[in-house]
Design a protein around this motif. Sequence first.
Motif, PDB file in Angstrom:
ATOM      1  N   LEU A  25     -21.338  39.583  12.493  1.00 41.22           N
ATOM      2  CA  LEU A  25     -20.902  39.064  11.024  1.00 41.22           C
ATOM      3  C   LEU A  25     -20.739  40.195  10.254  1.00 41.22           C
ATOM      4  O   LEU A  25     -20.035  40.132   9.295  1.00 41.22           O
ATOM      5  N   ARG A  69     -20.535  47.459  14.062  1.00 36.45           N
ATOM      6  CA  ARG A  69     -20.021  47.469  15.113  1.00 36.45           C
ATOM      7  C   ARG A  69     -19.877  48.632  15.635  1.00 36.45           C
ATOM      8  O   ARG A  69     -19.889  49.941  14.977  1.00 36.45           O
ATOM      9  N   PRO A  78     -18.950  44.044  10.034  1.00 34.22           N
ATOM     10  CA  PRO A  78     -18.171  44.759  11.004  1.00 34.22           C
ATOM     11  C   PRO A  78     -18.686  46.458  10.826  1.00 34.22           C
ATOM     12  O   PRO A  78     -18.375  47.237  11.666  1.00 34.22           O
ATOM     13  N   THR A  79     -19.530  46.583   9.562  1.00 35.75           N
ATOM     14  CA  THR A  79     -19.878  48.026   9.534  1.00 35.75           C
ATOM     15  C   THR A  79     -20.958  48.376  10.555  1.00 35.75           C
ATOM     16  O   THR A  79     -21.117  49.628  10.807  1.00 35.75           O
ATOM     17  N   PRO A 101     -19.513  34.500   3.293  1.00 39.87           N
ATOM     18  CA  PRO A 101     -19.521  35.594   4.467  1.00 39.87           C
ATOM     19  C   PRO A 101     -20.573  36.881   4.167  1.00 39.87           C
ATOM     20  O   PRO A 101     -21.232  37.365   5.141  1.00 39.87           O
ATOM     21  N   ASN A 102     -20.484  37.175   2.946  1.00 41.08           N
ATOM     22  CA  ASN A 102     -21.440  38.417   2.643  1.00 41.08           C
ATOM     23  C   ASN A 102     -22.692  38.201   2.332  1.00 41.08           C
ATOM     24  O   ASN A 102     -23.715  38.975   2.752  1.00 41.08           O
ATOM     25  N   ARG A 136     -13.451  52.910  17.486  1.00 37.08           N
ATOM     26  CA  ARG A 136     -12.021  52.559  17.051  1.00 37.08           C
ATOM     27  C   ARG A 136     -11.652  53.444  16.000  1.00 37.08           C
ATOM     28  O   ARG A 136     -10.463  53.276  15.796  1.00 37.08           O
ATOM     29  N   ARG A 137     -12.372  53.993  15.375  1.00 35.40           N
ATOM     30  CA  ARG A 137     -12.093  54.744  14.162  1.00 35.40           C
ATOM     31  C   ARG A 137     -11.219  55.780  14.448  1.00 35.40           C
ATOM     32  O   ARG A 137     -11.434  56.804  15.266  1.00 35.40           O
ATOM     33  N   PHE A 182     -15.398  43.380  -5.439  1.00 39.07           N
ATOM     34  CA  PHE A 182     -14.561  42.656  -4.668  1.00 39.07           C
ATOM     35  C   PHE A 182     -14.188  41.181  -4.759  1.00 39.07           C
ATOM     36  O   PHE A 182     -13.385  40.550  -4.900  1.00 39.07           O
ATOM     37  N   ARG A 200     -18.385  52.177  16.591  1.00 35.62           N
ATOM     38  CA  ARG A 200     -17.210  52.925  16.049  1.00 35.62           C
ATOM     39  C   ARG A 200     -16.137  53.609  16.829  1.00 35.62           C
ATOM     40  O   ARG A 200     -15.345  54.386  16.296  1.00 35.62           O
ATOM     41  N   ARG A 215     -14.872  32.200   0.914  1.00 37.95           N
ATOM     42  CA  ARG A 215     -14.148  33.506   1.869  1.00 37.95           C
ATOM     43  C   ARG A 215     -14.871  34.694   1.653  1.00 37.95           C
ATOM     44  O   ARG A 215     -14.549  35.543   2.406  1.00 37.95           O
ATOM     45  N   HIS A 216     -15.246  34.929   0.295  1.00 36.17           N
ATOM     46  CA  HIS A 216     -15.632  36.247   0.196  1.00 36.17           C
ATOM     47  C   HIS A 216     -17.261  36.409  -0.017  1.00 36.17           C
ATOM     48  O   HIS A 216     -18.049  37.261   0.338  1.00 36.17           O
TER      49      HIS A 216
END
Lengths: 335, 553
Positions: free
Chosen positions: A318, A323, A320-321, A244-245, A327-328, A223, A325, A240-241
């Motif tokens: 930080l 969080r 999202p995985t 954060p990771n 909403r899936r 990515f 679930r 930006r990428h």
Amino acid sequence: MTRSAPATRPPAAYAETAARIAVRAGHALLVLWGAFTLTFVLLQLMPGDAVMIRFMDPELGLTPAQIAAIRLSYGTGASPFVQYVHTLGQMLHGNFGYSVQLGVPVSSLLATTLPVTLRLAVCGFVAAMTWTFAVAVAATLLPWAWARGLARALPGLWGAVPLYWSGILVIQVVSFRLHLIPVIGVGPWEGMILPALAVSLPVAAPLAQILLQHVDETANLPFATVARTKGASPASVFWRHIIPNAMLPFLTMGGLVFGELLAGAVVTETVFGLDGVGQLTRQAVAGQDVAVLQAVVMISATSFVTINFIIDLLYPVLNPTLRHRARRPTRSRAS
Amino acid sequence: MSPSNFRLRPDAPAAPAMGPVLDVKDLRISYSARTVVHGVSFQAARGETTAVIGESGSGKSTIARAIIGLLPQGAHLESGTITLAGDTLTRRPSHEFDGIRGRRIGFVPQDPSNSLDPVATIGAHVGEMFRLHTTLSRAETRERVLALLDRVGLSDPVLRFSQYPHELSGGMRQRVLIAGAIALNPDLIVADEPTSALDVTVQRQILDLLDGLRAEHGTSILLITHDLAIAKDRARDTIVLRSGRIEEQDDTAKIFAAPRADYTKRLIADLPVFAPRPPPADIPAADAADAVVVSNLRVAYPTGRHQTRLAVDSVSFRVRAGTTHAIVGESGSGKTTILRCLTGLIMPDAGTILIEGEDIAHARGPARRAMLRHIQLVYQNPWASLDPRQSVRQIIEEPLRNFAIDSPAGRRARVEAMLDRVHLPRTLLDRRPAEMSGGQCQRVALARALVIEPRILVLDEVVSALDVTVQARVLDLLAELRRDLGLTYIFVSHDLAVVRQIADTLSVIRHGRQVERGPADTLFDAPAEPYTKLLLAAIPGQGNAAPVQLQET
């Protein structure tokens, strides 16, 4: 096409978050209780005690009966179990007992030393984070390969320098040679500059190495390349990428380091003559001052547990995985 | 409000309408002293799909990276020019190239699972194009992104906008990446193996999408692929690369009708979809014993405190000794779970598995160990399944040691005999996996499985990671071993073209359920179930690339 409202979370999600926090807090309390019990047992197992060290001096001329009376007054004469329950109960009420050596309440000792250590830890941590990010930026974004290599080598170099040596060196250069900051007679914050500088360097070394490692790993993931193919500049991809990771695994290490700063700044406090918790610990160990040691262990255990608790809560923010679930969606396209 | 009404290309650059969109002249690229691209020249026609095909190591990805100006570290552009719609791209300073990438060249990467930033939303991913290259406001960007998400066939764009990559399937993620690539209506889209990580039905949908975008907007596509069948279906022109040199370039139709280069001929001959199905060598007698009987297999995985997910539900099949049974399904279908049950790694929740008449669930201790010795597993990725620190000799010998078979000298002889069996030279005995090719490694993995003389081999996607010519040789070897050693195979694959080459019977699995089972000939010639038909139609290279069914994946 209708606008659904994905931004609001269902009440069940809040309930689940609250339950998760409650379980975490329960774990934290359990750890604190374990730390208390372990310290208590270990301190009981030590040969000799503070009363003996302070009052058995032949020059004081105390009779064995008088010493036994003193023991009783400090509560060290009772059975270990009674002492355990008593100390635990007192501690829950914020009463840490009396220092045998100094004859004052432990809480008043902490009231004067804790702010000093806290200030040192915060300043040192902020400084360490600054070095860490400066190194990561320099090692990744500098346009010259030799400069990137140099930045990469720095943490290993300064991490190898012992604190007592770098501390004295900093005082020598900054105070005695350059006369920038006086060594004595400074304000509480101004006086923190030199110790924070000294304490931050060895701490920043492993932090910078870990951040760099994660930055390198993330930069090699597809990515990051994809972001470049979109036309993003290297700096934009970095901030930006990559950062954060890379921050996700770095967070745990940061928390541990802050905890260590709070718990053990003995050398720094000695070198810079600060009356912090580190000094208090040193004196308490020398005099087997059980009440003070117990309190110090509880303070550092509490800070570790609190920091880890906060970090646990930060992870899903930080990442999202992690969080909830709920909403899936499982809708499929009908066309 | 319907986002599909928004114009997708309001800021299209006024490119000259004549000439090729991409002109590569005498491109030469090296890694330190090793030249990997030797003076390659080709053109890509405007508004068409041009395929660059080649096996691993052919230099096709290096060329793709050179075109987008992002050569990997250590790679050096020795000579040559790359021209995009009249503008020279080569030897431009990096910051200048940032304005070309994304805006004039879109890129679709190989592996959608790792190509999206896991902590950024889908909206942020596509919106990044507008943030980097335009001065649109947040609201305008949002409108444009929603329109794009709709255009690439994602349902409920508003929901997708705020979702994160892990909430989307592989096919949906590739659609998001395509949305980013087309956002600013580039002159050229470079698609580097855009579907090789996707299931065959999803692959078809993604290629259909790219085709549709090309037809609608006149975008030119450079399709980098290892799969000739895809080139045949999708590209007007094809360039065949081998070891950094162009073997052949022409109209795709001409190349497939009458290949000139020997290499191209071999590639086409080795492609399973074009190869005739070999007649079953000698069909085992109809009353041959059953090697494996699976009945009503059911496996559920716990997903929460009181929830379970059925990974495999009522799967039954029967494999006669000496035949090959294929288990076909897409990712997540439960293929691997069935394998793990067969090899005794997990216990099913219900159902029975009989290995040569004995129930695997009832065997205990030494009996179970003896039973499992006769059923061996070979994995998909040969490099990952071989210990990188062991030599070939140690790798093949290890099972013999584990079962305490033979003396050291006897073991040595068995290892060497087995190496001959899989047609590997004995000079490889002291090599390590990293010093061998994928095909060689997979042969070593086969030798390791066979050295303790099992009667049943479970083959998990054993040829999917291999180049087409290597794949054809390994399939030949498997057929030979089965004939000579009387083995029974359970062959798990997602690739129906390969399955057609090797299977006698097959089970089609979807979402853990058995969709269809039966003799291979029947299933391939007259599939009964719609899903089996869909799978068969999705095999590329059959010359029927018209969209079958638009379904989000």
